[in-house]
Design a protein around this motif. Structure first.
Motif, mmCIF file in Angstrom:
data_model
loop_
_atom_site.group_PDB
_atom_site.id
_atom_site.type_symbol
_atom_site.label_atom_id
_atom_site.label_comp_id
_atom_site.label_asym_id
_atom_site.label_seq_id
_atom_site.Cartn_x
_atom_site.Cartn_y
_atom_site.Cartn_z
ATOM 1 N N GLU A 269 2.920 -1.910 3.864
ATOM 2 C CA GLU A 269 2.579 -0.256 3.788
ATOM 3 C C GLU A 269 3.710 0.634 4.154
ATOM 4 O O GLU A 269 4.202 0.486 5.211
ATOM 5 C CB GLU A 269 1.043 -0.286 4.404
ATOM 6 C CG GLU A 269 1.578 -0.949 5.911
ATOM 7 C CD GLU A 269 0.270 -0.344 6.707
ATOM 8 O OE1 GLU A 269 0.365 0.216 8.020
ATOM 9 O OE2 GLU A 269 -1.163 -0.562 6.467
ATOM 10 N N SER B 253 0.754 -1.391 -0.179
ATOM 11 C CA SER B 253 0.353 0.417 0.086
ATOM 12 C C SER B 253 1.017 1.104 -0.060
ATOM 13 O O SER B 253 1.614 1.808 0.699
ATOM 14 C CB SER B 253 -0.761 0.279 1.063
ATOM 15 O OG SER B 253 -1.972 -1.320 0.973
ATOM 16 N N SER C 84 1.777 -8.200 3.533
ATOM 17 C CA SER C 84 1.293 -7.377 2.923
ATOM 18 C C SER C 84 2.880 -5.864 3.480
ATOM 19 O O SER C 84 3.360 -5.991 4.499
ATOM 20 C CB SER C 84 0.218 -6.265 3.190
ATOM 21 O OG SER C 84 -0.194 -6.429 4.439
#
Length: 249
Positions: free
Chosen positions: A194, A163, A192
């Protein structure tokens, strides 16, 4: 009566031209003629060779060979390279062809060579997908240099979801450095990454653990520390932003 006798005069020997100088002049003349003929022949041969190589259709470009592709097709690279067929191979502008090939977003580098008598070879290096930047309806794919070069509806295999702002290339470079430093077994656990700024990088794992990474400096050491802490059974979070003084919770 007195008589005076005068001795008979002897005639001087007649001078005849020497044979050696005449022979030398004839030999020198022949050598000059032969030298001139040889020079003319060489000039004609060189001129013919130049014409054959640079101007005739005998050594014209007749085909393009593409190598190094992974996701691209040879036809896509050929179209982008736009090699002018029919042009003498010696007069192909190889740097221009390579520049056109690298205009494809997926190509990070291209090398163009001549293969006589009539082929141009275009060897490309495609970008390695590393980051999948979350977007509505899919992902933008970037390499470790932070170059976004593809759009996919699903996350490609081996690509880490992130992200981040896809227009922030320096930030993507930071994220690429982090992912590159992760051992494969740890990368497989990361679901993920970020980051809003280069020093706010955080990783999340399949088990729900958050790894606070900070910036990409000392990523190799941070990866070693994170690997050891993950193996120790950490429950909630790891902070390796200061790798010599990590924190867990």
């Amino acid at each position: 009566m007195t008589s005076t006798a005068t001795p008979p005069r002897t005639s001087a020997p007649s001078s005849r031209p020497s044979v050696a100088p005449q022979r030398g002049r004839r030999t020198g003349g022949r050598r000059r003629v032969v030298g001139t003929v040889v020079a003319v022949v060489l000039v004609v041969l060189v001129a013919t060779a130049v014409w054959l190589v640079y101007f005739s259709s005998v050594l014209a470009t007749r085909s393009v060979v593409v190598s190094g592709t992974r996701d691209l097709s040879a036809e896509q690279v050929t179209a982008a390279a736009a090699v002018p067929l029919g042009r003498p191979l010696a007069r192909q502008a190889l740097d221009d062809i390579a520049r056109r090939a690298t205009a494809l977003p997926q190509v990070s580098a291209a090398t163009v060579t001549r293969e006589w008598p009539g082929t141009v070879r275009v060897s490309v290096t495609e970008r390695q997908p590393l980051l999948g930047i979350t977007q509505p309806g899919g992902f933008l794919v970037a390499d470790k240099a932070g170059v976004v070069f593809a759009a996919e509806t699903t996350l490609p295999p081996g690509v880490v979801q992130v992200s981040a702002d896809p227009a922030n290339r320096p930030l993507l470079v930071e994220l690429g450095s982090v992912v590159d430093a992760l051992p494969q077994d740890v990368r497989d656990q990361v679901t993920s990454i970020e980051a809003v700024t280069p020093d706010s990088i955080r990783l999340k794992t399949v088990s729900g653990i958050t790894i606070t990474w900070g910036d990409s400096s000392q990523s190799a050491l941070k990866a070693q520390v994170a690997t050891a802490l993950l193996a120790s059974g950490v429950k909630t979070s790891i902070d390796v932003s200061a790798p010599h003084a990590p924190a867990t919770r």
